[in-house]
Design an enzyme around this catalytic site. Structure first.
Site, PDB file in Angstrom:
ATOM      1  N   HIS A 268       0.828  -1.195   0.000  1.00 54.46           N
ATOM      2  CA  HIS A 268       0.000   0.000   0.000  1.00 54.46           C
ATOM      3  C   HIS A 268       0.867   1.253   0.000  1.00 54.46           C
ATOM      4  CE1 HIS A 268      -3.787  -1.986   0.278  1.00 54.46           C
ATOM      5  NE2 HIS A 268      -3.580  -2.519   1.481  1.00 54.46           N
ATOM      6  N   CYS A 317      -0.008   2.335  -5.002  1.00 57.47           N
ATOM      7  CA  CYS A 317      -0.906   3.412  -5.415  1.00 57.47           C
ATOM      8  C   CYS A 317      -0.277   4.773  -5.174  1.00 57.47           C
ATOM      9  CB  CYS A 317      -2.227   3.320  -4.656  1.00 57.47           C
ATOM     10  SG  CYS A 317      -3.232   1.893  -5.110  1.00 57.47           S
TER      11      CYS A 317
END
Length: 640
Positions: A268, A317
Site C-alpha cells: 500500500h 498506489c
C-alpha cells in the site's frame, strides 16, 4: 673430504591472495650438517627461520633470501624470492598452486595512433610466467603481465590472448578484442558497475488495512531475476515502520561509488504534497506521513552515497490526499545524472494486482519481470513495461506507468561488474550481504534411545523467511511408524497461513525429488530477540511393547538470515518514532482478515487501502479515511 656448500634447489617466488599460507623451500648439500637462516627484504633475520622450509602468511608483499652454511664457515646465499600479495578475490581451499587468473584483459576500441594497454594477472605457486599472443601468433619479448602497444593501427588490431603457466599447469586468458575506430568515431566505453545491490520489500499482512496477495510472488520472482544479473539481493516481507527504516539503513551502507542500487517496494502507498509514501504493516488508520516511509527521503540518502546508478521501482498506489492547489511536480533532488524512478501508476491513480495463471501478481511487476533481464538501458526496459501494461485489457485506461530519470549514460541492469581496484569495498559489501543471507548448514540428529537419525536442512524463501525440512534418514529395528513434528522456540509467526496464500508459498519450494517428512515455516525473522531453537519431536512405535513413544531433540541455529542484522533494535536517532511504532504482537484486536475479499481470477484489485475501508466501514465517513495533514518544516529540502 670437504665440499663447498651447493644450492641444489632455489626457493621459488609465488603470487597469492592476502593471508594465504606460503612455504618457501631450499635444498643444499655440503660437508656435515648444514645451518639455515632466512632474511627478509630489510636483511633482518626472520625469527624462527632456521630450517630449509620457511612458512609465512602475509598481508603485504615481501622478499626473502636464505643463507646456507656449514661447520667450516662456508656459506652460500639463495636467490632473492618474492612473495607477491594481490588484493583480489581469493582461491578455493583445494587450490594446489596452478595459475589462477584474477585480472582478465579487456576488449577495447581505440583511435589510430593511440597507445593501448592489456593486463593479465594470475595467482600461482610458483609465480606464473606470461606470454602474449595476437591472432594466435606469439608476440616476441611480450612476457610480462602488462602488454603495451603504441601507435595503434590496423596491423595491431585483432584478438589478444595471454598464456599463463608454471610447473603445474598452463592457463589461457579470455580473448581481448582490439578494434581500431574510424578517425571521426569516438570509442564507446563499456559501462560497468563495481557491484550491484538490491533491497526488495513486500508488505501484505496489514494490521489496519486490507491485506494484499501479490507481494509474495512478485518479490520472490524479481529477487531471482536480479540475482541472475549479479545483484546481491535482500528480500523482505511484512515490515513494520521501524523495520523498514532499519532495513533501508542497512541497504544504504552497501552503497558506494560505482555501485548499482535497486530499491523495490510492493504494498500500500499514497502521494501527498508531491511525495510518495510507503505504508508499513503497522501503520494506523488513518495513517499519517510520520507512520510511513517517504520515498524521496530514501532516494536522497541513496544519492548522498554517490552510487553509480539509483533505481527505485514502486508497485503501489499514488492517490492524492488534501488536494488543495495544483499537484506538486516531482523534480530531481540534486543535479546527479544517475537516478531512475519507475512508478507502477501515474499521479492520483491506483495500482492493481490480478490473478494471472493461478498466481497473484501486481500487474506492473508482472511486466517488469518479463523484461528485466533484457540487455537494454534501464529506461528502455521501463518503456517496454509501460507499452505492455498499456495493452492489457484489465487495466487499460485505469493504470499507466510513469518513468522519470536523470540518466546521462545508457546504463543497464545487465551491465557487467568490474571489481578490480575496489576489492576492499567489495569484501565489506559481501560480508554485509552474507550476514543477511547465509543459511544454517545441514544437520543430523541422533535419537539414541530408538536408534533413529533425523536430518534437518534449510531453505530461504526470503531474507526473513526460513523453511526447515525434517527427514528420517535411518531407523532401528526397535522403532517403526516414525513421524516428525518440528517446532521453534520462540514460536515465529506464519504470514502465509491465510486462505489462498498457502498454495502459492508451497509452489515456491524447489523440489529435489525427495519429499521431507515434516516442514516448518519460520517468518518475520527480523523480530528475533535472541537465538532460534528448532525442536524436533520424534514419535514412534516400539516394536516389542507396541507403545507409542516420543523422543525430543533441540538444535540452536543462532540468528539465521536477516535476524543476524538485528533490525529490531531501535537506534537512538529513531526514538522520536517510538510513539508511532507498534509491535505486531501488541496491535489492536480489530484486524483485516487475510482471506477476506481477495481478487478473483482475471479481475484487477487495487492496492489503495482506503477503497476497501470506504466500502466496508459504513459508519466511517470518507473524510475520516484520509490521512491527516502533517505540516513538515523541511518540505522544500525534499521536494522532487
Amino acid at each position: 673430504m670437504r665440499t663447498e656448500v651447493v644450492i641444489l634447489q632455489q626457493p621459488m617466488s609465488v603470487c597469492v591472495p592476502p593471508n594465504h599460507e606460503v612455504t618457501l623451500r631450499v635444498q643444499a648439500i655440503g660437508t656435515g650438517s648444514l645451518k639455515y637462516q632466512w632474511f627478509d627484504k630489510q636483511q633482518s633475520e626472520v625469527v624462527g627461520g632456521t630450517e630449509p622450509e620457511l612458512t609465512v602468511t602475509l598481508q603485504r608483499s615481501g622478499n626473502y633470501i636464505c643463507r646456507v652454511s656449514d661447520l667450516y664457515c662456508n656459506c652460500q646465499f639463495t636467490d632473492w624470492v618474492k612473495v607477491r600479495i594481490l588484493d583480489e578475490p581469493g582461491v578455493s581451499r583445494a587450490w594446489k598452486g596452478e595459475p589462477h587468473i584474477v585480472i582478465q584483459p579487456k576488449s577495447q576500441t581505440v583511435k589510430p595512433g593511440e597507445t593501448f594497454t592489456l593486463k593479465c594477472t594470475a595467482f600461482g605457486k610458483p609465480a606464473p610466467a606470461y606470454q602474449w599472443y595476437r591472432n594466435g601468433h606469439l608476440l616476441p619479448k611480450q612476457t610480462t603481465e602488462t602488454l603495451r602497444i603504441e601507435n595503434a593501427s590496423a596491423e595491431t588490431a585483432g584478438s589478444y590472448l595471454c598464456a599463463v603457466s608454471n610447473i603445474l599447469e598452463e592457463r589461457w586468458s579470455e580473448a581481448a578484442e582490439i578494434e581500431i575506430a574510424p578517425p571521426d568515431q569516438l570509442p564507446t566505453p563499456t559501462l560497468m558497475a563495481t557491484d550491484k545491490v538490491a533491497l526488495l520489500i513486500g508488505n501484505l499482512n496489514y494490521n489496519h488495512h486490507p491485506g494484499l496477495m501479490a507481494p509474495t510472488m512478485d518479490v520472490h520472482e524479481l529477487a531471482n531475476l536480479l540475482q541472475q544479473l549479479g545483484f546481491r539481493v535482500v528480500s523482505l516481507l511484512d515490515l513494520t515502520l521501524q523495520e523498514m527504516q532499519a532495513a533501508i539503513d542497512k541497504f544504504l551502507q552497501l552503497l558506494d561509488r560505482g555501485v548499482y542500487a535497486v530499491f523495490y517496494y510492493a504494498g500500500h502507498g499514497y502521494e501527498h504534497n508531491g511525495r510518495n509514501y510507503l505504508v508499513a504493516i503497522d501503520a494506523p488508520r488513518p495513517y499519517r506521513t510520520e507512520n510511513c516511509v517517504c520515498v524521496q527521503r530514501v532516494m536522497h540518502s541513496m544519492q548522498e552515497r554517490k552510487a553509480q546508478l539509483n533505481v527505485i521501482l514502486l508497485d503501489t498506489c499514488r492517490k492524492w490526499y488534501k488536494q488543495k492547489g495544483p499537484p506538486s511536480e516531482i523534480k530531481p533532488l540534486a543535479p546527479l545524472g544517475n537516478t531512475v524512478y519507475g512508478y507502477a501508476t501515474s499521479e492520483d491513480a491506483e495500482a492493481f494486482e490480478v490473478q494471472d495463471g493461478g498466481k497473484s501478481t501486481g500487474i506492473f511487476t508482472k511486466y517488469l519481470n518479463k523484461h528485466v533481464l533484457e540487455p537494454e538501458r534501464v529506461t528502455r526496459v521501463l518503456e517496454q513495461v509501460s507499452e505492455d501494461l498499456g495493452k492489457d485489457p484489465l487495466v487499460r485506461g485505469r493504470q499507466v506507468v510513469e518513468i522519470r530519470h536523470t540518466l546521462t549514460e545508457p546504463r543497464a541492469l545487465t551491465d557487467p561488474v568490474q571489481a578490480s581496484g575496489h576489492t576492499m569495498e567489495l569484501r565489506r559489501r559481501d560480508a554485509c550481504w552474507k550476514q543477511a543471507n547465509v543459511l544454517p548448514g545441514r544437520r543430523t540428529l541422533d535419537f539414541q534411545h530408538c536408534g533413529v537419525q533425523v536430518e534437518l536442512c534449510f531453505s530461504a524463501l526470503f531474507s526473513n523467511v526460513l523453511v526447515v525440512f525434517g527427514t528420517v534418514r535411518s531407523t532401528n529395528a526397535m522403532a517403526q511408524d516414525c513421524t516428525l513434528i518440528l517446532e521453534s522456540q520462540p514460536q515465529m509467526q506464519d504470514i502465509f497461513s491465510a486462505s489462498g496464500r498457502f498454495e502459492e508459498i508451497d509452489s515456491l519450494l524447489v523440489s529435489s525429488g525427495e519429499t521431507p517428512d515434516c516442514t516448518l515455516r519460520l517468518c518475520c525473522l527480523q523480530r528475533l530477540q535472541g537465538s532460534l531453537v528448532i525442536k524436533v519431536k520424534l514419535h514412534y512405535t516400539h516394536t516389542q511393547t507396541k507403545e507409542r513413544l516420543t523422543e525430543s531433540k533441540e538444535l540452536d541455529i543462532g540468528r539465521p538470515l536477516i535476524a543476524s542484522c538485528k533490525l529490531n533494535q531501535i537506534k537512538p536517532a529513531d526514538r522520536r518514532q517510538e510513539a508511532y511504532v507498534h509491535s505486531v504482537d501488541h496491535m489492536s484486536s480489530t484486524r483485516w482478515p487475510h482471506h477476506q475479499n481477495h481478487p478473483r481470477a482475471g479481475r484487477p484489485y487495487t492496492r489503495k487501502a482506503e477503497n476497501r475501508l470506504q466500502s466496508s466501514t459504513k459508519s466511517t465517513s470518507m473524510s475520516s479515511n484520509e490521512p491527516e495533514e502533517n505540516d513538515e518544516n523541511d518540505s522544500n529540502e525534499f521536494t522532487m
